[in-house]
Design a protein around this motif. Structure first.
Motif, short mmCIF file in Angstrom:
data_model
loop_
_atom_site.label_atom_id
_atom_site.label_comp_id
_atom_site.label_asym_id
_atom_site.label_seq_id
_atom_site.Cartn_x
_atom_site.Cartn_y
_atom_site.Cartn_z
N TRP A 613 31.61 -1.33 -0.69
CA TRP A 613 31.38 -2.53 -1.49
C TRP A 613 31.96 -3.71 -0.73
N SER A 625 33.26 -5.34 -8.10
CA SER A 625 32.38 -5.61 -6.97
C SER A 625 31.07 -4.84 -7.11
N VAL A 626 31.17 -3.58 -7.48
CA VAL A 626 29.99 -2.73 -7.52
C VAL A 626 29.05 -3.19 -8.63
N ARG A 628 28.75 -6.16 -9.87
CA ARG A 628 28.15 -7.42 -9.46
C ARG A 628 27.01 -7.18 -8.47
N GLU A 629 27.27 -6.29 -7.50
CA GLU A 629 26.26 -6.03 -6.47
C GLU A 629 25.02 -5.37 -7.07
N ALA A 630 25.22 -4.38 -7.95
CA ALA A 630 24.08 -3.68 -8.54
C ALA A 630 23.25 -4.62 -9.40
N GLY A 638 19.33 -8.21 -3.16
CA GLY A 638 20.51 -7.76 -2.42
C GLY A 638 20.10 -7.17 -1.08
N CYS A 640 21.39 -4.23 1.94
CA CYS A 640 22.29 -3.11 2.24
C CYS A 640 21.91 -2.53 3.59
N THR A 816 22.53 -10.85 -1.89
CA THR A 816 23.90 -10.39 -2.10
C THR A 816 24.09 -9.10 -1.29
N TYR A 818 25.24 -5.55 -0.57
CA TYR A 818 25.77 -4.47 -1.41
C TYR A 818 26.05 -3.23 -0.59
N ALA A 822 27.12 0.68 -4.81
CA ALA A 822 26.07 0.07 -5.62
C ALA A 822 24.73 0.77 -5.35
#
Lengths: 972, 172
Positions: A613, A625-626, A628-630, A638, A640, A816, A818, A822
């Motif tokens: 994260w 954090s997780v 928010r990212e998801a 997002g 990744c 974002t 992630y 997430a």
């Protein structure tokens, strides 16, 4: 004061005085000394306390076989226990401490054990501490461990560095005594690549320890000249301080080189030890022989030493270990010691167990006699002699030199299973004829004892090994060595066989009486031959005694097995550089540095480090954090890094047909520019791995694998290509590291990417499951429209060198970042199986993927085995979604699924929870699991019972797709 | 359209490590292809030896497989029907050179580098990592070796080379 140092002679450098400390006291020695020789020169005889009885002990030997003189060198984390003082080279400032005592070395309170020796014999703790049984672990064992032992480890991580290195030679010569030097000269002069290894710091072996001549000069001088010649040859590598400790298959030898243990100030960067793996198709084992003692009463007092060691002290180290010496021998070798002692100025009484041995040489010689017992507390003070007629008398003595003959150092010859052969004429085992491939044994290691014969034998062994002429051997002493088997003095009490483990003749008697008669059994019962010296001075002696006690001959009894290592090797040396964070290599993703600079918190995934994260300002814990990212992926967009997924380029005219063979579903029908989910089975019909396959050209597919299985799947595919379908024209290449690949997911993904990609990626031009080449900010890349999250998603790939910049640009364009946590939340919400579901026990049907390739005609790996009854069984647990009935309740992965009201026992088990996540989208925990008859139980309630965490939660069985079960989001 | 993506090294800073007797540097970028399914392999090198031809260098990897260093267009023209895969960014090119380079290599892999003349090529395991090594013609600094190592683990690899270099230098 070096009170016992002779005024001249020796192979020491009197110009280089070295000061050192032992047991807190300061002493002086010379360069060329060992710790033991320097202590002896200073009059010190007491160097340690014994293992069990805490009896005072000094050095028995002058070499690597030493059982007694074990010390701890260094301090703090660098402390090194059980260092043999007889091989530890002296250096300026050396600090050494004695071991295994309470109080002081001279007054050890634990010596009370010796008074209780009647109760502490072999097997005493098996018999004494029988009950109550619970006391064994809590009381008896800790007490015994505290009372008995050798040195202790510091308990701190070893601060020293170690390395592993490789060497190659035509001929490896093990041991640089007369045989080894001649073998090396023979091969070296013929231009062969030679490695000459010796555990000593000086080359020459016994030549440095004897007073006789070789080639018309001092034996040690001849060794120096030979070593100098070898050093001048570019094809010869001399490796002093290097112990060849093991022989392995394929002509490989393990050797440990000690680089810094003899240095006051080691150069920076030099590892303490180098573990060499030496590959040598030919080898000469010239390891010499080990002298064995004789067991007589109290034969372990400081000042009682092997006769050959006494000559080493006198001739090599210029140390006179005693002025009133008794030499007790059963072979001619003892007479040599008597001569050298007399020449060095000592009074000598020689006791030879053989009635008619030797001639009159001007010292008192008692033939057919024995030493019955000795006296003295911290050093031997007198010896009780028994004459041939049975009369006894006491002789004042500060040194007792003992020789029961020499046992060839055969250990390395047996590491690959060679059986030893007993020779009555030398009362010793020699190597048999099934030697390790390529190995010759030369010199004393095969029972050839005179110096002249050893020199010749070494040259001939190398000549035989390499089919070259032998080098001419110099003139040398060629006397026969008469020996008679003589193991122990009958009627003696406290007669020790294994001094390191305090095992006496009496202990062997107990062992035989208690039924442990075979050498392997007696070893375990008495501990004879165990610990750091592995019974090098004790084993043959014990066999002799065992032979007498059982009435069997020594060859009938056989030996215990010699296994590597010959002398102790630190585990750290085997580990080499692979320790701490370098235990394994670390793989870094193309966005690693970006992630590290932006709050990325890393997790190990195989060798990879992946961001789990990205912590933003104000976030207290990982869940913040997780979540928010998801949510960012579900609400906007997002990014990744998924570069860790295995990527395999599959090319060739038959690539499609080959992939049909590998996957459960059909791949060859995939049009160019499209992706497909693929499921791979193992030979046994269970699921192996999954991923996507993209067709980039008519003869070009790109296969992705899970991160964890990337290497395995490529190997599996290579096996199929090379062995199962060798006729298929197909090429497999891993391109995992070549591409930086990022998942860009969320409702805003298309819009964001259109700003980076030159081509039109509208839904019409680039629909769900499209793929193809694109230009990414001027760089040729690839785009795949696939989704793991259930949202509109793409994976964009560029060559790895551009990965850092691309990730930065995607984030700057509004995505974002992630992490994998997430990613996991999103896939659990969406019901995608991953590692916890593809656990090697599940079938395609278990995963509700039975329809994939169901109508496929072509054969594929796993097809037949998948038809097995057990796999087809309809009652197998099936993948389901699970959510707690109470939206506030928590469920856990690993919980068992039970029917309502069922007792929590194995028989009622109905499945398990495989993955769980807190869903920020649904504001509750959601899970995936496997439930018996799961396909028909949707809407029912079961229990997630977790005995480990004490949870028992009512859950509803649902579709695995917790979010967007219709799949409308991913098509946009 | 924004400006072109910027390339980035696999290392944090420019790689150039030197000790007495050995030096390790990152070699200049080159184009690297995996070559397979060659209809007519005549002219391509057999096991253990590199071959150069018209600006292309071929390194044998295994039966029917090569790495080719050099322009992709020229390669496609030379081997029109072969399976070519660009792996330029999957590997990092390194150069190890110096009179003690061999001693450094002895600490990294089990190959016999005394029987590894200029032009020799091997695919080998170095400190748990796969690497392709080729001996170049001796330079003024002595033996020189070109290495191709995986990009993702290049920093781990270089760490081990540096440790080996320091150990060799410390021996004097």
């Amino acid at each position: 004061m070096q009170i016992d140092r002779l005024s001249g002679g020796g192979r020491i450098d009197r110009a280089r005085k070295l000061s050192f400390r032992f047991d807190g006291r300061r002493y002086e020695g010379f360069a060329g000394d060992t710790l033991a020789s320097a202590l002896l020169a200073n009059g010190v005889r007491l160097m340690g306390r014994s293992f069990k009885y805490h009896r005072p002990r000094g050095p028995l030997s002058a070499g690597p076989e030493e059982p007694n003189a074990l010390v701890t060198t260094g301090a703090g984390a660098a402390a090194d226990p059980n260092v043999r003082a007889t091989v530890q080279e002296l250096y300026e400032g050396l600090e050494a401490a004695p071991q295994n005592f309470v109080g002081s070395l001279r007054r050890d309170w634990m010596a009370v054990n010796d008074l209780l020796h009647r109760f502490l014999g072999a097997g005493f703790y098996y018999k004494t501490f029988m009950w109550p049984s619970a006391f064994w672990e809590r009381l008896y064992e800790p007490l015994i461990r505290r009372a008995a032992g050798l040195g202790a480890l510091s308990g701190a991580p070893d601060p020293a560095a170690y390395e592993v290195a490789h060497a190659h030679a035509d001929l490896l010569v093990i041991g640089a005594g007369p045989a080894g030097l001649m073998a090396a000269l023979t091969a070296g002069r013929a231009g062969k690549r030679v490695i000459l290894a010796d555990e000593d710091f000086a080359l020459g072996g016994r030549l440095n320890a004897e007073s006789h001549e070789v080639g018309g000069g001092a034996a040690a001088d001849w060794a120096d000249v030979a070593a100098a010649e070898l050093a001048s040859l570019p094809n010869v590598r001399l490796m002093p301080r290097t112990t060849v400790f093991g022989v392995y298959d394929g002509a490989d030898y393990g050797a440990l080189e000690r680089n810094t243990d003899h240095l006051a100030n080691a150069p920076k960067g030099l590892p303490r030890m180098t573990l060499w793996k030496v590959h040598a198709p030919r080898a000469v084992l010239a390891a010499g022989a080990i002298e064995r003692p004789i067991a007589f009463g109290n034969n372990d007092r400081p000042g009682i030493m092997l006769a050959g060691a006494v000559r080493t002290w006198i001739n090599r180290y210029a140390v006179l270990p005693g002025r009133r010496a008794v030499v007790f021998t059963a072979c001619d070798d003892g007479w040599r010691t008597a001569r050298d002692l007399r020449a060095a100025g000592a009074e000598v009484v020689l006791v030879d167990a053989r009635p008619g041995a030797g001639s009159d040489e001007g010292f008192r010689a008692i033939r057919g006699g024995a030493v019955l017992d000795t006296g003295g507390r911290l050093r031997v003070s007198h010896a009780m002699l028994r004459h041939a007629g049975g009369a006894t008398d006491a002789v004042s003595a500060d040194l007792v030199a003992v020789s029961g003959g020499w046992s060839p150092a055969v250990h390395l010859s047996t590491h690959l299973g060679c059986r030893l052969v007993w020779r009555d004429d030398i009362a010793a085992f020699v190597p048999g004829d099934r030697l390790p491939p390529g190995m010759q044994v030369a010199g004393a290691a095969r029972g050839v004892f005179s110096t002249a014969a050893c020199l010749r034998d070494g040259a001939e062994a190398a000549a035989r090994a390499l089919e070259i002429p032998p080098a001419a051997a110099p003139e040398a002493e060629d006397g026969a060595t008469g020996v008679s088997a003589f193991w122990h003095v009958k009627g003696a009490k406290r007669a020790f066989l294994d001094q390191q483990n305090d095992v006496s003749v009496h202990d062997l008697e107990i062992s035989v009486r208690d039924g442990f008669r075979a050498p392997e059994h007696a070893k375990r019962y008495t501990t004879l031959g165990m610990a750091t010296d592995q019974g090098k001075t004790a084993n043959i002696l014990a066999l002799g005694v065992l032979s007498e006690l059982t009435g069997k001959t020594i060859p009938e009894l056989g030996t215990t097995t010699f296994r590597p290592p010959w002398t102790p090797v630190p585990i750290a040396a085997f580990g080499g550089r692979h320790r701490g964070k370098h235990f394994h290599p670390t793989r870094l993703t193309p966005s690693h540095d970006w992630a590290a600079a932006h709050g990325g918190d890393f997790v190990e995934a195989g060798l990879w480090l992946r961001a789990q994260w990205f912590r933003a300002k104000g976030e207290a814990g990982w869940r913040d954090s997780v979540d928010r990212e998801a949510l960012a992926v579900r609400r906007s967009v997002g990014v990744c890094d998924v570069s860790t997924l295995g990527k395999i380029d599959v090319k060739g005219p038959e690539a499609g047909a080959f992939l049909d063979f590998l996957y459960r579903n059909t791949i060859s029908t995939l049009p160019v520019g499209r992706c497909r989910y693929g499921l791979m089975l193992r030979e046994d019909g269970l699921v192996y791995d999954d991923g996507t396959v993209a067709r980039l050209g008519p003869e070009h597919f790109l296969v992705t694998t899970t991160t964890a299985k990337a290497g395995e799947v490529l190997r599996h595919m290579e096996f199929a290509r090379q062995c199962l379908r060798p006729a298929r024209a197909v090429s497999l290449v891993s391109v995992t590291d070549h591409w930086a690949q990022y998942a860009v997911a969320g409702p805003g993904a298309r819009e964001l990417l259109q700003g980076l990609v030159a081509e039109d990626i509208s839904d019409a031009a680039f629909p769900y499951l499209a793929c193809g080449p694109v230009t990414v900010a001027g760089v040729p890349g690839r785009l795949f429209r696939i989704s793991f999250s259930g949202e509109r998603a793409y994976e964009i790939a560029v060559p790895a060198r551009y990965g850092h910049d691309l990730f930065d640009r995607i984030v700057k364009a509004g995505a974002t970042p992630y992490g994998v946590e997430a990613l996991s939340v999103l896939r659990i919400e969406k019901g995608h199986p991953a590692g916890a579901e593809l656990d090697g026990r599940t079938s395609a049907m278990d995963l509700n993927l039975g329809g994939l390739g169901a109508k496929k005609a072509a054969p594929f790996i796993g097809r037949e085995m998948e038809k097995r009854e057990g796999i087809q069984d309809a009652s197998r647990p099936r993948l389901v979604g699970l959510r707690p009935v109470d939206p506030k309740a928590r469920i856990t992965a690993g919980a068992h699924l039970l029917d309502p009201g069922a007792e929590a026992r194995t028989a009622s088990d109905r499945g398990w929870v495989s993955s769980v996540a807190w869903s920020p989208e649904l504001s509750r925990y959601v899970g995936l699991g496997f439930l018996v008859h799961g396909a028909v139980r949707k809407g029912e309630r079961v229990r997630a019972w977790d005995g480990l965490r004490g949870l028992d939660v009512e859950v509803e069985v649902t579709s695995p797709h917790h979010v967007d079960p219709e799949g409308s989001r991913l098509r946009g | 359209m924004a400006e072109t993506l910027a390339p980035c090294s696999a290392f944090v800073a420019t790689l150039d490590v030197a000790v007495e007797g050995a030096r390790l540097t990152e070699a200049p970028a080159r184009t690297l292809h995996h070559v397979a399914l060659v209809a007519d392999p005549s002219g391509l090198p057999g096991p253990g030896r590199a071959a150069e031809e018209g600006g292309l260098t071929f390194l044998p990897l295994g039966p029917g497989q090569w790495l080719a260093i050099g322009d992709g267009g020229a390669l496609a023209a030379r081997l029109p029907s072969a399976a070519l895969t660009d792996v330029s960014d999957g590997h990092v090119p390194l150069l190890l050179e110096g009179p003690k380079a061999r001693d450094v290599l002895a600490r990294l892999s089990s190959l016999d580098y005394e029987a590894f003349p200029p032009g020799a090529v091997a695919r080998t395991l170095m400190m748990q990592l796969a690497a392709t090594i080729r001996r170049l013609p001796d330079g003024p600094a002595g033996p020189a070796y070109a290495l191709e190592v995986a990009r993702s683990s290049a920093r781990s690899f270089v760490h081990h080379v540096e440790e080996a270099m320091r150990a060799v230098a410390a021996r004097g």
